[in-house]
Write a protein that holds these residues in place. Structure first.
Motif, PDB file in Angstrom:
ATOM      1  N   LEU A   1       0.837  -1.212   0.000  1.00 56.99           N
ATOM      2  CA  LEU A   1       0.000   0.000   0.000  1.00 56.99           C
ATOM      3  C   LEU A   1       0.868   1.256   0.000  1.00 56.99           C
ATOM      4  O   LEU A   1       0.605   2.213  -0.739  1.00 56.99           O
ATOM      5  CB  LEU A   1      -0.915  -0.033   1.229  1.00 56.99           C
ATOM      6  CG  LEU A   1      -2.027   1.005   1.302  1.00 56.99           C
ATOM      7  CD1 LEU A   1      -3.078   0.750   0.237  1.00 56.99           C
ATOM      8  CD2 LEU A   1      -2.678   0.973   2.683  1.00 56.99           C
TER       9      LEU A   1
ATOM     10  N   GLN B   1       1.111   4.258  -2.755  1.00 55.56           N
ATOM     11  CA  GLN B   1       0.881   5.638  -2.337  1.00 55.56           C
ATOM     12  C   GLN B   1       2.022   6.541  -2.773  1.00 55.56           C
ATOM     13  O   GLN B   1       1.815   7.719  -3.082  1.00 55.56           O
ATOM     14  CB  GLN B   1       0.699   5.695  -0.817  1.00 55.56           C
ATOM     15  CG  GLN B   1       0.626   7.083  -0.213  1.00 55.56           C
ATOM     16  CD  GLN B   1      -0.693   7.778  -0.477  1.00 55.56           C
ATOM     17  OE1 GLN B   1      -1.592   7.226  -1.109  1.00 55.56           O
ATOM     18  NE2 GLN B   1      -0.815   9.009  -0.016  1.00 55.56           N
TER      19      GLN B   1
ATOM     20  N   ILE C   1      -3.897   7.712  -3.405  1.00 53.08           N
ATOM     21  CA  ILE C   1      -4.949   6.717  -3.210  1.00 53.08           C
ATOM     22  C   ILE C   1      -6.228   7.428  -2.776  1.00 53.08           C
ATOM     23  O   ILE C   1      -6.222   8.205  -1.817  1.00 53.08           O
ATOM     24  CB  ILE C   1      -4.529   5.668  -2.166  1.00 53.08           C
ATOM     25  CG1 ILE C   1      -3.299   4.892  -2.666  1.00 53.08           C
ATOM     26  CG2 ILE C   1      -5.668   4.720  -1.858  1.00 53.08           C
ATOM     27  CD1 ILE C   1      -2.760   3.898  -1.673  1.00 53.08           C
TER      28      ILE C   1
ATOM     29  N   VAL D   1      -9.098   3.377   0.725  1.00 50.20           N
ATOM     30  CA  VAL D   1      -8.552   2.088   1.141  1.00 50.20           C
ATOM     31  C   VAL D   1      -9.664   1.335   1.855  1.00 50.20           C
ATOM     32  O   VAL D   1     -10.173   1.784   2.885  1.00 50.20           O
ATOM     33  CB  VAL D   1      -7.338   2.262   2.082  1.00 50.20           C
ATOM     34  CG1 VAL D   1      -6.828   0.891   2.526  1.00 50.20           C
ATOM     35  CG2 VAL D   1      -6.231   3.038   1.395  1.00 50.20           C
TER      36      VAL D   1
ATOM     37  N   VAL E   1      -9.805   6.118   4.544  1.00 51.54           N
ATOM     38  CA  VAL E   1      -9.764   4.744   5.050  1.00 51.54           C
ATOM     39  C   VAL E   1     -11.179   4.307   5.419  1.00 51.54           C
ATOM     40  O   VAL E   1     -11.900   5.019   6.121  1.00 51.54           O
ATOM     41  CB  VAL E   1      -8.834   4.637   6.271  1.00 51.54           C
ATOM     42  CG1 VAL E   1      -8.829   3.213   6.813  1.00 51.54           C
ATOM     43  CG2 VAL E   1      -7.413   5.064   5.894  1.00 51.54           C
TER      44      VAL E   1
END
Length: 524
Positions: free
Chosen positions: A145, A149, A154, A157, A237
């Protein structure tokens, strides 16, 4: 041929007149299309802005798609066999759904989830995968990840993690009687949560103690995960809630699953599934993550023992047919993943594509259009229900019409007409008050004032009508005579005066009629 100043652009022709271009990253590009025709070489250049979204999924078997391989029955195919990673998993379907809704914006989906992963082993540390097959361990998902990034921003997530941290799969295996025939034969009525257990090389006196120890480590593990992904904004997130597979179609707990009795299933709900979601929700609030809830509610009537298509959970025979193993049992089936994907897409859309802001007002602020904080007793737009306003306006209009007809037409109209209009206005007022009763938040003062004014006007109409009725009584003229053009019966009236009075009454000239009446009295 498609090209930029730096060289040709890879492309795929999707139809006779449509091409898909592969560009390295977001930004503005100068795209040139060069075509050869009968008239020679033709080229056209345009400026193109690429504004895409990148969605990454990390986590365990729920995110990877365990139980729903890309191909099933006679031929099994995974995107990654070591992780049982499938394109039919809920996060992948959610990305496809968003792309279908926003076709003009490229949506990139990267699948990193791996069946069997935990936070320490899989997300933060190396992991051999659910089916190692002699391959080397996989690097941490968070490491991959971070690498993504560093090359591209991004957008979101998606995380599904925690069930393996509290050993949900181990709990199920510990409670299946067929896997422990000797113990089950010795203690046929014993609760499996009272049996000894061994997790990760550690022995516990009971399964309940083993679960409690695992639960105590889950919140610190979420804290470690938060620290590891700190380079990604918390607003990007999304932590997914877990579903409960132990319900029947009527919402009750299944009587038995794989031989596990209902009492043990209720213990699993209380000791594993419920605490797992509560700990996850607290972590999401603490670290500013989005929490995709509602997943547990989705499965409340679609668990393992729901019949036929009502069940959204992979059953024993379904797992054998789908992937020739029992690894997918109790995981969402294809319909279950579609339902979860719908919730994920609904959660992502407002963040990935926020609603456009209104254009600024040019030429200075307009106080009537700018929302303000209402002071004590003030009224703002939207306070009064629309239905009440319409009904009050109708009541006022009908009352005004009644007044106008009473003043202008008087007895030359049917005597009951103003009263019918007054009744209609009162009906409109009743509608307004009914609307206010439904919407208890509406302010009462302005609507009551409007209503009272309409009532006064409505009842004023018969009063004006009675004024002309009194006048007609004085000169002994009935409405029927007046409508037919008959002459009034007056005590010794001159013909000219009598004719003038009749004409005045027919023309609704109240002032002229009163003057003639006074003259008649003087003559008599």
């Amino acid at each position: 041929m498609w090209s930029t100043p730096s060289g040709p652009v890879p492309n795929t022709q999707t139809s006779p007149c449509h091409y898909t271009l592969e560009l390295p990253s977001e930004g503005r590009y100068e795209i040139t299309l060069t075509a050869q025709s009968a008239r020679g070489r033709i080229a056209e250049t345009r400026q193109v802005a690429v504004d895409g979204r990148l969605i990454v999924a990390i986590g365990d078997s729920i995110a990877s798609g365990e139980g729903v391989p890309d191909a099933h029955k006679l031929r099994i195919r995974w995107q990654d066999p070591q992780c049982h990673r499938s394109a039919r998993a809920a996060p992948a379907i959610a990305a496809q759904t968003i792309q279908a809704r926003m076709p003009a914006t490229p949506i990139t989906f990267i699948h990193l989830a791996c069946s069997g992963a935990t936070i320490p082993r899989g997300l933060l540390g190396d992991y051999e995968g659910i089916a190692p097959g002699g391959k080397p361990p996989l690097p941490p998902q968070v490491g991959a990840l971070d690498s993504i990034q560093s090359r591209r921003r991004i957008s979101a997530v998606l995380i599904s993690i925690g069930a393996n941290d509290v050993h949900f799969g181990d709990v199920v295996r510990s409670c299946i009687p067929a896997l422990h025939p000797i113990r089950s034969a010795r203690h046929p009525r014993s609760d499996c949560f009272r049996w000894p257990a061994k997790f990760e090389g550690v022995r516990y006196a009971t399964l309940s103690q083993a679960i409690a120890a695992a639960r105590s480590r889950l919140a610190p593990n979420y804290a470690k995960l938060h620290a590891a992904i700190s380079s990604i904004p918390s607003s990007a997130v999304y932590l997914m809630q877990y579903y409960d597979p132990t319900h029947a179609a009527d919402g009750s707990t299944c009587k038995s699953i794989l031989g596990i009795r209902q009492a043990s299933l209720k213990e699993a709900q209380e000791q594993v599934l419920g605490p797992l979601n509560r700990i996850g929700a607290r972590a999401a609030r603490r670290y500013g993550w989005h929490y995709i809830d509602g997943i547990s509610h989705l499965f409340a009537h679609h668990g393992y023992c729901a019949r036929g298509n009502l069940s959204w959970v992979v059953k024993g025979h379904g797992a054998i047919l789908a992937e020739h193993s029992a690894a997918g049992v109790l995981h969402p089936n294809a319909e279950g993943h579609k339902q979860i994907a719908a919730l994920i897409a609904a959660a992502l859309m407002p963040q990935l594509f926020p609603p456009s802001k209104p254009a600024p007002v040019i030429g200075g602020p307009l106080p009537t259009l700018i929302p303000r904080v209402p002071g004590p007793g003030s009224i703002t737009a939207g306070d009064v229900p629309t239905g009440a306003l319409v009904a009050l306006a109708l009541a006022a209009a009908l009352a005004l019409c009644a007044l106008t007809l009473a003043v202008r037409k008087g007895l030359s109209m049917v005597a009951g007409a103003p009263r019918w209009l007054a009744s209609a206005s009162l009906l409109a007022l009743a509608t307004a008050f009914a609307d206010l009763a439904i919407d208890s938040s509406a302010p009462r003062a302005p609507t009551v004032a409007l209503a009272a004014g309409s009532v006064v006007v409505a009842f004023a109409a018969p009063v004006f009508s009675s004024r002309k009725a009194t006048l007609a009584a004085r000169v002994s003229v009935t409405p029927t005579q007046l409508m037919a053009g008959g002459e009034p019966r007056l005590p010794v009236p001159p013909a000219t005066v009598s004719t003038g009075l009749a004409r005045a009454l027919r023309r609704d000239d109240v002032g002229k009629a009163l003057q003639i009446t006074r003259e008649l009295k003087a003559l008599s």
